[in-house]
Design a protein around this motif. Structure first.
Motif, mmCIF file in Angstrom:
data_model
loop_
_atom_site.group_PDB
_atom_site.id
_atom_site.type_symbol
_atom_site.label_atom_id
_atom_site.label_comp_id
_atom_site.label_asym_id
_atom_site.label_seq_id
_atom_site.Cartn_x
_atom_site.Cartn_y
_atom_site.Cartn_z
ATOM 1 N N ILE A 144 47.524 39.663 52.103
ATOM 2 C CA ILE A 144 47.766 38.827 50.936
ATOM 3 C C ILE A 144 46.716 39.152 49.882
ATOM 4 C CG2 ILE A 144 47.924 36.468 50.075
ATOM 5 C CD1 ILE A 144 50.104 37.110 52.021
ATOM 6 N N GLY A 145 47.163 39.640 48.757
ATOM 7 C CA GLY A 145 46.223 39.968 47.694
ATOM 8 C C GLY A 145 46.078 38.812 46.736
ATOM 9 N N PRO A 146 45.326 39.028 45.674
ATOM 10 C CA PRO A 146 45.164 37.955 44.703
ATOM 11 C C PRO A 146 46.507 37.558 44.098
ATOM 12 C CG PRO A 146 43.578 39.702 44.337
ATOM 13 C CD PRO A 146 44.551 40.206 45.349
ATOM 14 N N LEU A 147 46.697 36.256 43.929
ATOM 15 C CA LEU A 147 47.941 35.773 43.338
ATOM 16 C C LEU A 147 47.922 35.969 41.828
ATOM 17 C CD1 LEU A 147 48.380 32.531 45.400
ATOM 18 C CD2 LEU A 147 49.546 34.695 45.717
ATOM 19 N N ILE A 148 46.764 35.851 41.244
ATOM 20 C CA ILE A 148 46.639 36.150 39.819
ATOM 21 C C ILE A 148 45.389 36.987 39.617
ATOM 22 C CG2 ILE A 148 47.791 34.058 39.017
ATOM 23 C CD1 ILE A 148 44.996 32.957 38.391
ATOM 24 N N LYS A 153 41.855 37.889 38.363
ATOM 25 C CA LYS A 153 40.681 37.090 38.073
ATOM 26 C C LYS A 153 40.266 37.339 36.630
ATOM 27 C CE LYS A 153 39.083 37.685 42.733
ATOM 28 N NZ LYS A 153 38.172 38.523 43.489
ATOM 29 N N TYR A 204 37.837 35.834 35.041
ATOM 30 C CA TYR A 204 36.501 35.341 34.722
ATOM 31 C C TYR A 204 35.390 36.166 35.363
ATOM 32 C CZ TYR A 204 39.267 31.423 33.256
ATOM 33 O OH TYR A 204 40.191 30.628 32.637
ATOM 34 N N ALA A 205 35.718 37.306 35.850
ATOM 35 C CA ALA A 205 34.704 38.054 36.584
ATOM 36 C C ALA A 205 34.510 39.444 35.992
ATOM 37 C CB ALA A 205 35.093 38.140 38.044
ATOM 38 N N LEU A 223 48.298 32.920 31.012
ATOM 39 C CA LEU A 223 48.440 31.669 31.756
ATOM 40 C C LEU A 223 49.772 31.016 31.425
ATOM 41 C CD1 LEU A 223 46.245 28.891 30.113
ATOM 42 C CD2 LEU A 223 46.800 31.011 28.991
ATOM 43 N N PRO A 224 50.307 30.257 32.371
ATOM 44 C CA PRO A 224 51.576 29.555 32.101
ATOM 45 C C PRO A 224 51.338 28.321 31.237
ATOM 46 C CG PRO A 224 50.834 29.097 34.341
ATOM 47 C CD PRO A 224 49.821 30.016 33.742
ATOM 48 N N ARG A 276 54.095 31.795 27.812
ATOM 49 C CA ARG A 276 53.113 32.448 28.676
ATOM 50 C C ARG A 276 52.052 33.140 27.823
ATOM 51 N NH1 ARG A 276 54.427 37.204 33.139
ATOM 52 N NH2 ARG A 276 52.259 37.592 33.719
#
Lengths: 357, 413
Positions: free
Chosen positions: A24-28, A30, A32-33, A219-220, A226
């Motif tokens: 399972i990878g990131p869903l969104i 990132k 902020y990094a 972002l939704p 979007r």
């Protein structure tokens, strides 16, 4: 907070194993990094003129429209909006560089074309467009009240340099291409944009001029929109100023993002709709924002539009540096139902200005 | 105090597959996925004809219906339907009868009791239309209705939690010697009372501060803020839902263990209450740490979208329900596989399947869900929650497996 810290390391290790083993990878992504802070330079000042912040004049009517078509998740293109109730949102940003040169930016282009024509004429934006004196126009996001008045802009200057988020839906793209007409929502445009077009995604910071950058957040957003892009200004000796359309990403998130990603960022000021008590409703989460703004030590808050009059009022009562507006908005042919009659005008309303310098 | 209730109809259902597993499970799962897509489009989709996913109206409705189904199945053991109708009735007639009955009760509870009885004559904040009638700044259509539904969602969650908690911990004690309806009614009333008490402490401060100006004479300020980084009561939702899922798993995946090992009813009940509550809070804290790692930063006080503390607490509940969805699929469609290992082993394997399955379902929900459900891709939209879909799906699975006996690939044996 102490309780949360207690299990952090254990949880991170456990999750790493679980996630790795299941693929399972990131869903969104990132947002902020950043690996490395970016230097956006500095400018001397930015003056913001509120061309229009009255996207709607009566919140109750606006919400009835939203409810009648199925609520906040329904596409804005599917709502039969009450035309008499709608106006639009746009602002003129004038940046002065350290060497004295200036740049003029138009942020957003209102909603109802008739209102857009009116406020452009009242603020002089019409002439700036006709004389090609706008350096660039930025559409913050696809929401009706910020974007659907595009025809009013294009009929004055079809080639205006433009920045849009990369997340427009097909309707939004067709509207820009001059190939869209919607009789339900009452939006149309038959004048295609033919000028330079920058389609900004979430992976990079667009540096327009020294001390001026645009950041898009994927972002939704309510009404099936979007992504939104926002301005960062780095004012010499003062700090970071955010200028936003609706700020769906959150005013605290934006400042925190700047602190994490922009070299030397120090919170200084904010202008725009902050999307808090957008329809004058309240939620305990809004108190969290007041508390957080205090902690960030922001010096100047110029708010309007979807911030929520009640939030601005409460924030001012709790000591936040809300910049008061004038009574100029009452000279406009239509005024909002919330605010008139209040002791202080906690909004920067139509025709008001704020300078961050 | 250690006497047990008579075996219930719900717990003594016997089914056999018309075709062998795993094909029976796969076919029924495919069938229910298609049905769920149709139901979502017709009733909930923002692009559909009814658009109940406003979002809170749709969420409140499905949680209300789930609550009613728990009352009907777990507390009342199908009463007022007769034993013979449940055991021998035509599967289609029985299925639709139960489904319509429980949905009708749910609709009555939400739009009748909450909107027009409690909201009209008692606690107005449960009813959006009554908030609008009362007038005042911010009490407008849409937001008032969303706020009213929020209060319902929290209250109903407390009711579900206490109903399942009581039945898991105490069974029908101390009313075991009473008749079926009396003991069910007693549990029902007791759990409603407990839910009201819990709501008063955990959610009412939020409700009172959900207005401008805050209703300071009605409730204490949210007292949990220093732990939660937010005044929002979603903080409590974030531990109650995982606790509830653990209760579900106790009954489904772990076959009553570990609590069934305690034979003294009152002791079992107290141990269940304490351990489930503590476990829910620990799970929430662990999940919060996982999100800090996963999103690359901790939540920010006053932040929005995925960095909003309240969103993260709610997301704990969302992830727990994704895992419950996987558990329900395993339990109802795949005969709670595996069944041949020792109990600790099969419980562990089922738990692992539920956790991994939940992560897979979550991934699918966020990747292909936006297209199928007509939602905007991404996380953190104000009000948007996967709970509407997961609870709706859970209702459909329970309805299919229990009301319709898993028709067409299963039948009563």
């Amino acid at each position: 907070m102490n309780r949360r810290d207690f299990l952090k390391d254990m949880a991170a290790a456990g999750t790493a194993i679980t996630v790795a083993s299941t693929g399972i990878g990131p869903l969104i992504k990132k947002g902020y990094a950043a690996q490395k802070k970016e230097d956006i330079g500095q400018c001397k000042s930015v003056k913001v003129t509120c061309v229009s912040e009255t996207a709607w004049f009566d919140s109750a009517r606006m919400l009835q429209d939203i409810k009648d078509t199925g609520g906040a998740m329904v596409s804005s293109y599917a709502h039969p909006w009450t035309q008499e109730n709608i106006g639009g949102y746009s602002a003129l940003l004038e940046v002065e560089q350290l060497d004295g040169s200036k740049h003029t930016i138009l942020m957003d282009t209102n909603w109802r074309q008739e209102w857009c024509d009116y406020v452009f004429q009242k603020s002089g934006v019409d002439k700036l467009l006709e004389n090609k004196k706008i350096d660039i126009m930025v559409i913050t996001h696809e929401h009706h009240d910020h974007y659907w008045g595009i025809k009013s802009t294009l009929k004055r200057w079809q080639n205006v340099p433009l920045v849009i988020p990369s997340t427009f839906y097909p309707e939004g793209k067709a509207l820009l291409a001059g190939k869209y007409k919607n009789d339900i929502a009452k939006v149309d445009n038959d004048i295609p944009h033919t000028g330079p077009l920058e389609v900004l995604g979430p992976d990079r910071l667009l540096k327009l001029y020294p001390g001026v950058a645009v950041k898009m957040f994927d972002l939704p957003i309510m009404n099936r929109v979007r992504g939104e892009q926002n301005f960062y200004f780095n004012i010499k000796d003062k700090g970071i100023v955010t200028v936003t359309g609706c700020c769906h990403a959150g005013v605290i998130n934006l400042m925190t993002w700047a602190q994490r990603n922009i070299e030397g960022a120090k919170p200084y000021g904010c202008y725009g709709g902050f999307h808090i008590a957008a329809f004058e409703n309240w939620d305990p989460k809004f108190d969290d924002i007041i508390k957080a703004v205090k902690k960030l030590d922001i010096q100047k808050l110029g708010c309007n539009h979807c911030t929520g009059w009640v939030w601005a009022q409460k924030a001012r009562a709790e000591g936040l540096p809300i910049v008061l507006g004038t009574q100029k908005y009452k000279e406009y042919k239509k005024i909002p139902t919330t605010g008139p009659g209040a002791k202080d005008n906690v909004y920067l309303r139509n025709g008001d200005e704020i300078v961050f310098s | 105090m250690s006497s047990e209730p008579e075996p219930s109809l719900l717990n003594n259902r016997q089914y056999e597959s018309v075709i062998p597993q795993p094909w029976a499970g796969i076919i029924n799962l495919a069938l229910i996925l298609i049905i769920s897509e149709i139901v979502w489009y017709v009733l909930f989709s923002p692009g559909g004809p009814v658009s109940l996913y406003t979002p809170n109206v749709g969420l409140a409705l499905v949680i209300t219906i789930l609550m009613v189904i728990h009352w009907g199945l777990d507390a009342f053991d199908f009463w007022p339907f007769s034993r013979s109708f449940i055991q021998k009735g035509n599967v289609i007639v029985k299925g639709f009868s139960l489904l319509v009955f429980y949905i009708a009760i749910g609709v009555i509870v939400m739009f009748g009791i909450y909107y027009n009885v409690i909201g009209r004559f008692g606690a107005i904040f449960f009813s959006g239309p009554q908030l609008i009638t009362s007038g005042g700044l911010g009490q407008y259509s849409q937001t008032a209705i969303e706020n009213g539904c929020y209060a319902q969602i929290m209250m109903n969650t407390c009711v579900i939690f206490f109903t399942i908690l009581w039945l898991t911990g105490f069974g029908y004690a101390p009313w075991n010697s009473c008749g079926k309806v009396t003991r069910a009614f007693s549990v029902w009333v007791s759990c409603l009372l407990l839910a009201v008490i819990a709501f008063t402490f955990l959610f009412f401060p939020h409700i009172a501060y959900m207005f401008y100006p805050a209703q300071t004479f009605m409730a204490a300020p949210p007292w949990w803020t220093n732990w939660s980084m937010t005044q929002s009561s979603l903080f409590h939702f974030g531990w109650i839902v995982p606790s509830l899922v653990l209760l579900y798993w106790t009954r489904m995946l772990w076959e009553g263990r570990p609590f069934s090992l305690i034979k003294t009813t009152w002791l079992r009940g107290i141990v269940t209450i304490i351990s489930i509550t503590v476990a829910g809070i620990i799970l929430m804290l662990v999940a919060d740490s996982i999100m800090s790692w996963y999103f690359g930063s901790e939540a920010i006080e006053g932040g929005m979208t995925t960095e909003q503390p309240a969103w993260r607490w709610n997301h704990v509940a969302e992830m727990a329900m994704f895992m419950q969805t996987a558990a329900a699929i395993l339990y109802y469609y795949f005969d709670n596989w595996p069944t041949k290992l020792t109990l600790p082993m099969r419980a562990a394997v089922r738990t692992l399947i539920a956790v991994i399955g939940g992560l897979v379902i979550a991934k699918l929900y966020y990747v292909i869900g936006p297209s199928l459900l007509n939602l905007v891709p991404g996380l953190g939209q104000e009000g948007d929650t996967s709970l509407a879909w997961t609870v709706m799906f859970l209702i459909l699975v329970i309805s299919h497996a229990v009301f319709f006996d898993g028709f067409p690939v299963k039948k009563r044996s």
